[in-house]
Motif scaffolding. Structure first.
Motif, PDB file in Angstrom:
ATOM      1  N   UNK A 129      12.106 103.209  25.368  1.00 21.05           N
ATOM      2  CA  UNK A 129      12.222 101.816  25.839  1.00 21.05           C
ATOM      3  C   UNK A 129      13.167 100.998  24.960  1.00 21.05           C
ATOM      4  N   UNK A 130      13.024 101.144  23.647  1.00 20.03           N
ATOM      5  CA  UNK A 130      13.867 100.353  22.735  1.00 20.03           C
ATOM      6  C   UNK A 130      15.348 100.741  22.863  1.00 20.03           C
ATOM      7  N   UNK A 131      15.602 102.036  22.980  1.00 17.05           N
ATOM      8  CA  UNK A 131      16.996 102.492  23.156  1.00 17.05           C
ATOM      9  C   UNK A 131      17.590 101.957  24.450  1.00 17.05           C
ATOM     10  N   UNK A 132      16.787 101.993  25.514  1.00 17.93           N
ATOM     11  CA  UNK A 132      17.278 101.508  26.815  1.00 17.93           C
ATOM     12  C   UNK A 132      17.575 100.016  26.777  1.00 17.93           C
ATOM     13  N   UNK A 133      16.686  99.228  26.161  1.00 18.84           N
ATOM     14  CA  UNK A 133      16.931  97.770  26.122  1.00 18.84           C
ATOM     15  C   UNK A 133      18.183  97.460  25.296  1.00 18.84           C
TER      16      UNK A 133
END
Length: 406
Positions: free
Chosen positions: A121-125
């Motif tokens: 999730x953090x990488x995608x955001x």
């Protein structure tokens, strides 16, 4: 200072991140921010499933899947036809996370670590340039003609649409109530039963399949039951607590349960079985050899409760004791006095009244341009990955609806 965005998502948990990522993937032109009141995001994801993150459940038919939701069963039918467990698996695979199915149907990342989901999730955001702003506690919400104004303890924001993914947050519920929404009062959903009873006093750790019924009620569940220091837990008990969340709250968590330790048998059938066992094992000690595949310690305890001593042989068991034992095995009554929260899997029944939400878009029927996803709604499920599946489905539908309008 007024920060402008197209979409603001309030709540930095599973539903918030999933919605944000899907929004910008579908419409890269959107300027999106996630506001989180805490110091860090995705905390519930971190601790879920004992730190392994129970992402979803291997139940792939929408009409079957809805049956795991004490609240939300009817409303989720349509949404699950749009985005179900199979779509969740595919989504995570596309984002570099492979899931595995365990024997009981629960699904986890193959890494067995919730950090895998958090990193995903953090990488995608980051990649999608979604702003994640922590330490922002929402104080006020104001709706203008075609914009929203959000005041936090740090800043004022304006945007066209707001998505609420704040989970069981009473302060946000109050805020929405003041804007015209109805809130179904929250009560705990997944909890274990506090029971002090000599029959289970020293049996902590003993587990077996059992049927449990709340006395003078239609509530019943069958499943693994675990005896603990404070009473009873395990999937069967948690299922009962979920389906009975409101009813048991009204009883103030003081009620009686009837336990059938051998669910495949009725009282009369057990009496017949015991008679056969008595004939075939006349010279054997009753307490020494557990019957019906019951854990040995449980069998000993139940025979004791049926007034059968350790020295008693089957040949010496009288009719009254036989009936006593059948009663203990199939209809043992236990008094529940209070509840305990089940680990970190704290789930609340209650939230936004489902009649006030359009489940084709997840938009509020009361306040245009306001959307919901996840546990902020009066939707909850039994344990096993179902609450996360609701978050993914709601988030996907809200993102789809908004991205196609913009």
């Amino acid at each position: 200072m007024n920060s402008k965005y197209d979409i603001i998502i309030i709540g930095g948990g599973a539903a918030g991140f999933f919605t944000a990522i899907n929004l910008v993937e579908k419409n890269p032109k959107l300027k999106v921010a996630i506001l989180e009141r805490g110091k860090s995001v995705l905390e519930k994801v971190r601790i879920s499933g004992g730190g392994r993150c129970n992402v979803t459940h291997a139940c792939f038919v929408p009409n079957d899947l809805v049956k795991f939701y004490p609240r939300g069963e009817r409303e989720l039918k349509g949404p699950f036809h749009q985005f179900c467990s199979g779509d969740t698996i595919e989504w995570f695979e596309k984002h570099g996370v492979e899931l595995k199915i365990e024997e009981d149907g629960r699904m986890f990342p193959i890494s067995d670590s919730s950090q895998t989901i958090i990193d995903c999730f953090l990488n995608a955001t980051q990649k999608l340039k979604i702003d994640v702003l922590t330490g922002h506690s929402v104080q006020e919400l104001y709706q203008g003609e075609n914009y929203w104004k959000i005041s936090t303890n740090q800043d004022v924001f304006s945007c066209q649409k707001v998505i609420m993914t704040t989970g069981s947050n009473p302060k946000i519920w109050e805020l929405l109530q003041s804007l015209g929404h109805s809130i179904v009062p929250p009560v705990p959903s997944l909890f274990t039963f506090n029971i002090k009873d000599v029959r289970i006093k020293d049996l902590m750790g003993v587990a077996t399949n059992a049927a449990v019924k709340v006395k003078n009620s239609k509530l019943n569940a069958t499943g693994p039951l675990l005896i603990t220091h404070w009473g009873m837990s395990g999937p069967g008990i948690l299922r009962l607590s979920a389906w009975g969340a409101r009813e048991l709250a009204e009883k103030k968590y003081h009620f009686a349960i009837q336990v059938n330790w051998i669910p495949e048998y009725s009282f009369d059938e057990i009496v017949e079985e015991l008679k056969t066992i008595k004939e075939e094992n006349a010279k054997k000690l009753v307490t020494k050899y557990a019957q019906f595949n019951l854990p040995k310690r449980l069998w000993e305890s139940l025979t004791k409760a049926a007034t059968i001593s350790e020295e008693t042989k089957w040949a010496d068991v009288n009719k009254k004791q036989l009936h006593f034992l059948a009663e203990q095995l199939t209809n043992g009554e236990f008094q529940v006095n209070g509840k305990s929260t089940f680990k970190e899997e704290f789930v609340t029944a209650g939230g936004i009244d489902l009649r006030e939400v359009n489940f084709k878009t997840m938009e509020s029927k009361i306040l245009p341009n306001l959307y919901f996803a996840g546990e902020i709604l009066n939707i909850d499920a039994i344990t096993g990955g179902f609450n996360f599946q609701n978050a993914w489905t709601d988030g996907f539908i809200a993102a789809n609806a908004i991205a196609s309008i913009e």
